[in-house]
Design a protein around this motif. Structure first.
Motif, PDB file in Angstrom:
ATOM      1  N   GLY A  68     -29.054 -64.414  12.982  1.00 44.27           N
ATOM      2  CA  GLY A  68     -29.779 -63.973  14.166  1.00 44.27           C
ATOM      3  C   GLY A  68     -31.208 -63.594  13.849  1.00 44.27           C
ATOM      4  O   GLY A  68     -32.143 -63.946  14.574  1.00 44.27           O
ATOM      5  N   ARG A  69     -31.394 -62.899  12.749  1.00 44.97           N
ATOM      6  CA  ARG A  69     -32.742 -62.531  12.318  1.00 44.97           C
ATOM      7  C   ARG A  69     -33.511 -63.746  11.840  1.00 44.97           C
ATOM      8  O   ARG A  69     -34.714 -63.881  12.105  1.00 44.97           O
ATOM      9  CB  ARG A  69     -32.655 -61.493  11.207  1.00 44.97           C
ATOM     10  N   LEU A  70     -32.830 -64.648  11.132  1.00 45.86           N
ATOM     11  CA  LEU A  70     -33.501 -65.844  10.609  1.00 45.86           C
ATOM     12  C   LEU A  70     -34.080 -66.691  11.730  1.00 45.86           C
ATOM     13  O   LEU A  70     -35.197 -67.222  11.616  1.00 45.86           O
ATOM     14  CB  LEU A  70     -32.503 -66.674   9.795  1.00 45.86           C
TER      15      LEU A  70
ATOM     16  N   GLY B 164     -34.542 -65.544  14.880  1.00 45.11           N
ATOM     17  CA  GLY B 164     -35.225 -64.713  15.858  1.00 45.11           C
ATOM     18  C   GLY B 164     -34.469 -64.531  17.145  1.00 45.11           C
ATOM     19  O   GLY B 164     -35.056 -64.152  18.168  1.00 45.11           O
ATOM     20  N   ASP B 165     -33.160 -64.771  17.143  1.00 42.58           N
ATOM     21  CA  ASP B 165     -32.347 -64.640  18.342  1.00 42.58           C
ATOM     22  C   ASP B 165     -30.902 -64.402  17.926  1.00 42.58           C
ATOM     23  O   ASP B 165     -30.219 -65.337  17.484  1.00 42.58           O
ATOM     24  CB  ASP B 165     -32.447 -65.898  19.200  1.00 42.58           C
ATOM     25  N   PRO B 166     -30.398 -63.179  18.058  1.00 47.36           N
ATOM     26  CA  PRO B 166     -29.032 -62.891  17.616  1.00 47.36           C
ATOM     27  C   PRO B 166     -27.960 -63.613  18.417  1.00 47.36           C
ATOM     28  O   PRO B 166     -26.806 -63.689  17.975  1.00 47.36           O
ATOM     29  CB  PRO B 166     -28.920 -61.372  17.787  1.00 47.36           C
TER      30      PRO B 166
ATOM     31  N   ASP C 198     -28.725 -63.107   7.543  1.00 48.72           N
ATOM     32  CA  ASP C 198     -28.539 -62.706   8.927  1.00 48.72           C
ATOM     33  C   ASP C 198     -29.101 -63.830   9.790  1.00 48.72           C
ATOM     34  O   ASP C 198     -30.316 -63.961   9.963  1.00 48.72           O
ATOM     35  CB  ASP C 198     -29.284 -61.390   9.190  1.00 48.72           C
TER      36      ASP C 198
END
Length: 263
Positions: A79-81, A83-85, A77
């Protein structure tokens, strides 16, 4: 030259190590996907090389936070990696010691760079550069970029792909090991968003010709150059010291800028 190559020029210093072992506790694995079991010609050979104390410290401290092994076992993911989707993410395959990657990250903090390589000293050096310069938009991936693209990245998840100075594999019998092949380009196209940029650069003339031929033949990409040829070096790709040394010796560097088709 080829300082960002994912393929080494010398024998591994740690070939005797267990393939799944970690050089440092919590750090990158020697062979995270067990790719030696995969019957595929690879464009690289896993390599360790000599790690300086500073690189070792960076790997020990920062790998759990900013590093990941390409194990092929899960979908990332992005966005999770990061820290901002909403952050666009560019994949860079083969970053050498990471100086150019750090410069690009600093110049464009709104873009995430997922930097993949197999060179342990370079991984440690890039992590150290990211920390020193406060670059929170870099993540370092360890292992086979093909497995990363094929198994771990979602379709249309990338805003760009950079392949700078990959190993040219100059001997004719080794040309099949070159990364830029029709199969790789087709795979990359599935992971790039429409309109995303695929940017290659090489100082090896025969490889540049192959790159241009392969990319021009792909139905998924269009050349950004109206004449269908090579592009001037864009401002966002830094001129590294290694490239400068090559230019001083008369080497010619070719940039290729192709865009993922939107139709």
């Amino acid at each position: 030259m080829s300082e960002n190559s994912t393929a080494p020029r010398s024998a591994e210093a740690h070939d005797h190590r267990d393939r799944g072992a970690r050089l440092f506790p919590g750090g990158p694995s020697a062979d995270p996907a067990g790719s030696h079991h995969e019957r595929r010609i690879r464009s690289f050979r896993p390599r360790r090389g000599r790690v300086t104390p500073g690189q070792e410290q960076a790997l020990r401290r920062l790998w759990p936070q900013w590093g990941l092994d390409i194990d092929g076992l899960h979908r990332i993911d992005l966005g999770r990696l990061f820290g901002d989707p909403e952050m666009p993410v560019v994949l860079e395959i083969g970053f050498g010691m990471g100086e150019a990657t750090a410069q690009m990250a600093a110049a464009d903090p709104g873009t995430g760079i997922l930097a993949a390589d197999v060179h342990t000293p370079g991984q440690g050096n890039l992590l150290a550069l990211a920390e020193r310069n406060g670059l929170t938009n870099i993540r370092v991936a360890n292992g086979d970029a093909i497995i990363l693209l094929r198994e771990m990245l979602a379709p249309s998840s990338l805003a760009g792909l950079r392949v700078y100075f990959p190993d040219p594999w100059p001997k004719k019998r080794h040309h099949k090991r070159r990364l830029i092949q029709p199969e790789f380009v087709a795979l990359a196209a599935t992971r790039l968003r429409p309109g995303a940029l695929l940017h290659c650069a090489t100082d090896w003339e025969p490889y540049a010709e192959q790159m241009l031929e392969v990319l021009s033949a792909s139905p998924d990409f269009e050349n950004t150059q109206p004449d269908g040829g090579y592009a001037p070096r864009p401002d966002f790709r830094p001129l590294t010291k290694f490239e400068g040394q090559g230019l001083d010796k008369g080497h010619v560097v070719h940039d290729l800028l192709f865009r993922r088709r939107t139709d």
